[in-house]
Design a protein around this motif. Structure first.
Motif, short mmCIF file in Angstrom:
data_model
loop_
_atom_site.label_atom_id
_atom_site.label_comp_id
_atom_site.label_asym_id
_atom_site.label_seq_id
_atom_site.Cartn_x
_atom_site.Cartn_y
_atom_site.Cartn_z
N ARG A 81 0.84 -1.21 0.00
CA ARG A 81 0.00 0.00 0.00
C ARG A 81 0.87 1.26 0.00
NH1 ARG A 81 -2.74 -1.52 3.95
NH2 ARG A 81 -4.29 -2.67 2.76
N GLN A 82 1.90 1.26 0.83
CA GLN A 82 2.80 2.42 0.88
C GLN A 82 3.55 2.62 -0.42
OE1 GLN A 82 1.27 3.87 3.83
NE2 GLN A 82 3.23 4.86 3.41
N ASN A 83 3.96 1.53 -1.04
CA ASN A 83 4.67 1.64 -2.32
C ASN A 83 3.77 2.26 -3.39
OD1 ASN A 83 7.30 0.65 -1.78
ND2 ASN A 83 6.55 -1.46 -1.81
N SER A 84 2.51 1.88 -3.42
CA SER A 84 1.60 2.47 -4.41
C SER A 84 1.36 3.94 -4.14
CB SER A 84 0.27 1.70 -4.44
OG SER A 84 -0.43 1.84 -3.23
N ILE A 85 1.26 4.31 -2.86
CA ILE A 85 1.09 5.72 -2.49
C ILE A 85 2.33 6.52 -2.85
CG2 ILE A 85 0.87 7.30 -0.52
CD1 ILE A 85 -0.89 5.14 0.83
N ASN A 86 3.50 5.98 -2.55
CA ASN A 86 4.76 6.68 -2.82
C ASN A 86 4.96 6.95 -4.31
OD1 ASN A 86 5.31 6.66 -0.09
ND2 ASN A 86 6.69 4.90 -0.19
N HIS A 87 4.38 6.10 -5.15
CA HIS A 87 4.50 6.28 -6.60
C HIS A 87 3.30 6.98 -7.21
CE1 HIS A 87 7.56 3.16 -5.88
NE2 HIS A 87 8.12 3.59 -6.99
N LYS A 88 2.41 7.50 -6.31
CA LYS A 88 1.20 8.18 -6.76
C LYS A 88 0.35 7.28 -7.67
CE LYS A 88 3.03 12.89 -6.33
NZ LYS A 88 4.22 12.50 -5.56
N LEU A 89 0.31 5.99 -7.31
CA LEU A 89 -0.46 5.03 -8.07
C LEU A 89 -1.59 4.43 -7.24
CD1 LEU A 89 2.47 3.13 -9.87
CD2 LEU A 89 0.77 4.62 -10.95
N ASP A 90 -1.91 5.07 -6.12
CA ASP A 90 -2.94 4.51 -5.23
C ASP A 90 -4.34 4.59 -5.82
OD1 ASP A 90 -1.91 7.20 -4.61
OD2 ASP A 90 -3.65 7.36 -3.30
N LYS A 91 -4.54 5.37 -6.88
CA LYS A 91 -5.84 5.38 -7.55
C LYS A 91 -5.93 4.26 -8.59
CE LYS A 91 -6.91 10.27 -6.87
NZ LYS A 91 -7.24 11.57 -7.52
#
Length: 240
Positions: A81-91
């Motif tokens: 989850r943090q990795n997706s947020i850090n890459h601005k891919l959480d959407k």
């Protein structure tokens, strides 16, 4: 929460954090990701996503897809989850910390077009069980085996959906048995060798649900060439 470390790929376009002493991804996710055909794919499900390495790779290369990662281990799902947020891919990427056996179609907002997995590859009672619980669950069929993967895939995938797996080549008979039990048929196979004149170490499989088409068997993938250097094809898997 265990201390983490980061590794960079794709000319530093992807920087992946993962537990420093727990389970860490190998070359397998990169090999499998390079073989996934996403034509007309809208929703992809990664079963046992670990720190989220395959969702990151695929979202980086294909912006128009929705990816759901399922991870039973809380710490690994937190990393994903943090990795997706850090890459601005959480959407684009959503992570669910849950046992795949308990996942409902509503949990993933509709059936998937493609399911991918780099699943546990050692039979539960075979070999030495790693004392690190995180590594043991990721490597041994403790919470997930290949039969359960296809059983759950049959329930969570569209009628013409496909499943992509990378698995030890020596266990191909287990793959075939599990596929047939849940009405999947192989449509693509490729064996992975460390180098020529060595036995296959992995098999890349694409299986389709309710599909009786013939299976394409591609030429082998070699990791090293005759000069013991990494092959160009393998190197390309770590580039954008």
């Amino acid at each position: 929460m265990e201390k983490s470390s980061a590794e960079s790929f794709f000319d530093n376009g992807i920087k992946v954090s993962q537990p420093e002493n727990g389970y860490r991804f190998s070359m397998d996710p990169f090999i499998l990701a390079a073989h996934i055909q996403l034509t007309d794919t809208k929703h992809l499900l990664d079963v046992g996503c670990g720190c989220g390495i395959m969702p990151l790779i695929l979202a980086y290369r294909h912006s128009a897809i929705r990816i759901t990662g399922i991870e039973i281990q809380e710490e690994l799902s937190f990393c994903a989850r943090q990795n997706s947020i850090n890459h601005k891919l959480d959407k684009t990427i959503s992570i669910i910390n849950k046992d795949i056996k308990n996942i409902l179609i509503s949990d993933i907002n509709g059936k998937a077009d493609i399911i991918i997995s780099n699943p546990p590859y050692k039979k539960k009672n075979s070999g030495r069980l790693n004392p690190n619980t995180q590594k043991a669950i990721a490597r041994h069929e403790i919470t997930l085996d290949i039969d359960m993967l296809f059983k759950c895939s049959s329930r969570l995938i569209n009628e013409q959906g496909r499943v992509y797996i990378i698995f030890p080549a020596e266990r191909i008979s287990d793959l075939i048995l599990a596929m047939e039990s849940y009405k999947f048929s192989p449509v693509y196979l490729r064996f992975v060798h460390i180098k020529k004149n060595t036995g296959a170490r992995r098999v890349i499989l694409c299986a389709a649900k309710n599909n009786k088409k013939t299976c394409t068997v591609s030429p082998p993938l070699y990791i090293y060439n005759s000069e013991n250097k990494l092959t160009n094809e393998y190197i390309s898997m770590f580039k954008p």
